[in-house]
Design a protein around this motif. Sequence first.
Motif, PDB file in Angstrom:
ATOM      1  N   MET A 122       0.823  -1.208   0.000  1.00 25.80           N
ATOM      2  CA  MET A 122       0.000   0.000   0.000  1.00 25.80           C
ATOM      3  C   MET A 122       0.862   1.264   0.000  1.00 25.80           C
ATOM      4  O   MET A 122       0.492   2.292  -0.559  1.00 25.80           O
ATOM      5  N   THR A 123       2.039   1.178   0.658  1.00 27.54           N
ATOM      6  CA  THR A 123       2.937   2.326   0.671  1.00 27.54           C
ATOM      7  C   THR A 123       3.402   2.670  -0.738  1.00 27.54           C
ATOM      8  O   THR A 123       3.456   3.844  -1.131  1.00 27.54           O
ATOM      9  N   ALA A 124       3.724   1.631  -1.525  1.00 29.67           N
ATOM     10  CA  ALA A 124       4.181   1.862  -2.897  1.00 29.67           C
ATOM     11  C   ALA A 124       3.072   2.481  -3.749  1.00 29.67           C
ATOM     12  O   ALA A 124       3.336   3.352  -4.580  1.00 29.67           O
ATOM     13  N   VAL A 125       1.836   2.045  -3.525  1.00 30.69           N
ATOM     14  CA  VAL A 125       0.711   2.616  -4.282  1.00 30.69           C
ATOM     15  C   VAL A 125       0.565   4.097  -3.968  1.00 30.69           C
ATOM     16  O   VAL A 125       0.378   4.926  -4.868  1.00 30.69           O
ATOM     17  N   GLY A 126       0.652   4.438  -2.679  1.00 25.30           N
ATOM     18  CA  GLY A 126       0.563   5.838  -2.291  1.00 25.30           C
ATOM     19  C   GLY A 126       1.698   6.676  -2.863  1.00 25.30           C
ATOM     20  O   GLY A 126       1.491   7.810  -3.304  1.00 25.30           O
ATOM     21  N   GLN A 127       2.901   6.104  -2.882  1.00 23.40           N
ATOM     22  CA  GLN A 127       4.049   6.836  -3.424  1.00 23.40           C
ATOM     23  C   GLN A 127       3.925   7.033  -4.932  1.00 23.40           C
ATOM     24  O   GLN A 127       4.291   8.084  -5.457  1.00 23.40           O
ATOM     25  N   MET A 128       3.403   6.027  -5.630  1.00 19.47           N
ATOM     26  CA  MET A 128       3.183   6.185  -7.072  1.00 19.47           C
ATOM     27  C   MET A 128       2.121   7.240  -7.354  1.00 19.47           C
ATOM     28  O   MET A 128       2.254   8.042  -8.287  1.00 19.47           O
ATOM     29  N   PHE A 129       1.067   7.242  -6.549  1.00 21.32           N
ATOM     30  CA  PHE A 129       0.030   8.263  -6.704  1.00 21.32           C
ATOM     31  C   PHE A 129       0.598   9.648  -6.432  1.00 21.32           C
ATOM     32  O   PHE A 129       0.315  10.608  -7.169  1.00 21.32           O
ATOM     33  N   ALA A 130       1.436   9.758  -5.393  1.00 20.78           N
ATOM     34  CA  ALA A 130       2.060  11.047  -5.080  1.00 20.78           C
ATOM     35  C   ALA A 130       3.000  11.488  -6.201  1.00 20.78           C
ATOM     36  O   ALA A 130       3.065  12.675  -6.532  1.00 20.78           O
ATOM     37  N   LEU A 131       3.711  10.536  -6.814  1.00 19.66           N
ATOM     38  CA  LEU A 131       4.592  10.878  -7.926  1.00 19.66           C
ATOM     39  C   LEU A 131       3.783  11.378  -9.119  1.00 19.66           C
ATOM     40  O   LEU A 131       4.184  12.330  -9.796  1.00 19.66           O
ATOM     41  N   GLY A 132       2.634  10.745  -9.373  1.00 22.44           N
ATOM     42  CA  GLY A 132       1.776  11.211 -10.456  1.00 22.44           C
ATOM     43  C   GLY A 132       1.298  12.634 -10.236  1.00 22.44           C
ATOM     44  O   GLY A 132       1.305  13.453 -11.163  1.00 22.44           O
ATOM     45  N   LEU A 133       0.897  12.959  -9.005  1.00 21.16           N
ATOM     46  CA  LEU A 133       0.476  14.324  -8.689  1.00 21.16           C
ATOM     47  C   LEU A 133       1.636  15.310  -8.814  1.00 21.16           C
ATOM     48  O   LEU A 133       1.455  16.440  -9.280  1.00 21.16           O
ATOM     49  N   GLU A 134       2.816  14.874  -8.392  1.00 22.97           N
ATOM     50  CA  GLU A 134       3.988  15.743  -8.489  1.00 22.97           C
ATOM     51  C   GLU A 134       4.337  16.013  -9.952  1.00 22.97           C
ATOM     52  O   GLU A 134       4.747  17.132 -10.305  1.00 22.97           O
ATOM     53  N   VAL A 135       4.187  15.005 -10.804  1.00 28.21           N
ATOM     54  CA  VAL A 135       4.444  15.202 -12.232  1.00 28.21           C
ATOM     55  C   VAL A 135       3.477  16.237 -12.799  1.00 28.21           C
ATOM     56  O   VAL A 135       3.876  17.130 -13.563  1.00 28.21           O
ATOM     57  N   LEU A 136       2.207  16.140 -12.444  1.00 25.15           N
ATOM     58  CA  LEU A 136       1.228  17.120 -12.922  1.00 25.15           C
ATOM     59  C   LEU A 136       1.561  18.526 -12.426  1.00 25.15           C
ATOM     60  O   LEU A 136       1.395  19.510 -13.153  1.00 25.15           O
ATOM     61  N   ARG A 137       2.026  18.630 -11.183  1.00 23.66           N
ATOM     62  CA  ARG A 137       2.386  19.935 -10.639  1.00 23.66           C
ATOM     63  C   ARG A 137       3.624  20.503 -11.322  1.00 23.66           C
ATOM     64  O   ARG A 137       3.686  21.703 -11.632  1.00 23.66           O
TER      65      ARG A 137
END
Length: 249
Positions: A1-16
């Motif tokens: 679950m930690t990896a899923v959250g980190q991937m989601f956070a990376l996706g948001l960071e890419v958009l930002r």
Amino acid sequence: MTAVGQMFALGLEVLRQLLRRPFQYRELVEQFWFVASVSILPSMLVSIPFGAVIGLELGSLTAQIGAESFDGAASVLAVIQQASPIVTTLIIAGAGGSAICADLGSRTIREEIDAMEVLGVSPVHRLVVPRVLAATSVAVLLNGMVSVVGVAGGYFFNVVMQGGTPGAYVASFAALAQLPDLWVSELKATFFGFLAGVVASYRGLHPRGGPKGVGDSVNQSVVITFLLLFLVNAVITAVYLRIVPAKGM
């Protein structure tokens, strides 16, 4: 679950980081050309049997129920809505995504990523954003080509191999297809390409166990992308069929 959250956070960071200047245009062009060069030919070669199998299966089914006149609509809609974006992203994840993951993984184990962070350079802005944007752009553009090749393959096998009528094939598609079918195909390609780029970048930035871990990360990125691809495809398809009614209804 930690990896899923980190991937989601990376996706948001890419958009930002997309809005941050200066934008890495040269890196984007290089990555776009690389991903496209390794994906175009395999996508074309894979889309032909996909269209052929769909055309042959649907042609056999419609012949059993006496609905041969709908062969064109059924096979073409299946290729455009489902097969084309899936084939496109599978190739991009397997060819381009694995190369992206290997490149970032090798930079990570050589501590280049850590050096960039020490110097105040964002690895996401400098390396990840151009790669994710390149994968997304290639997926959108390649999806159109795969759709055309897949439809042509289905047409050939239905008309030539099964003795279908060319006029009925084209007429049924024109009668039942609608423009949102193409829109949802491009939307899927956009989501899937972005997903493939983010997963490949995340696994490349977090390898484990040195050089061997880079190889493991490449394999994991492809598998994870495949699993997420079919999950997201099911969600988008279900929402689309609820929002957009079939033509004539």
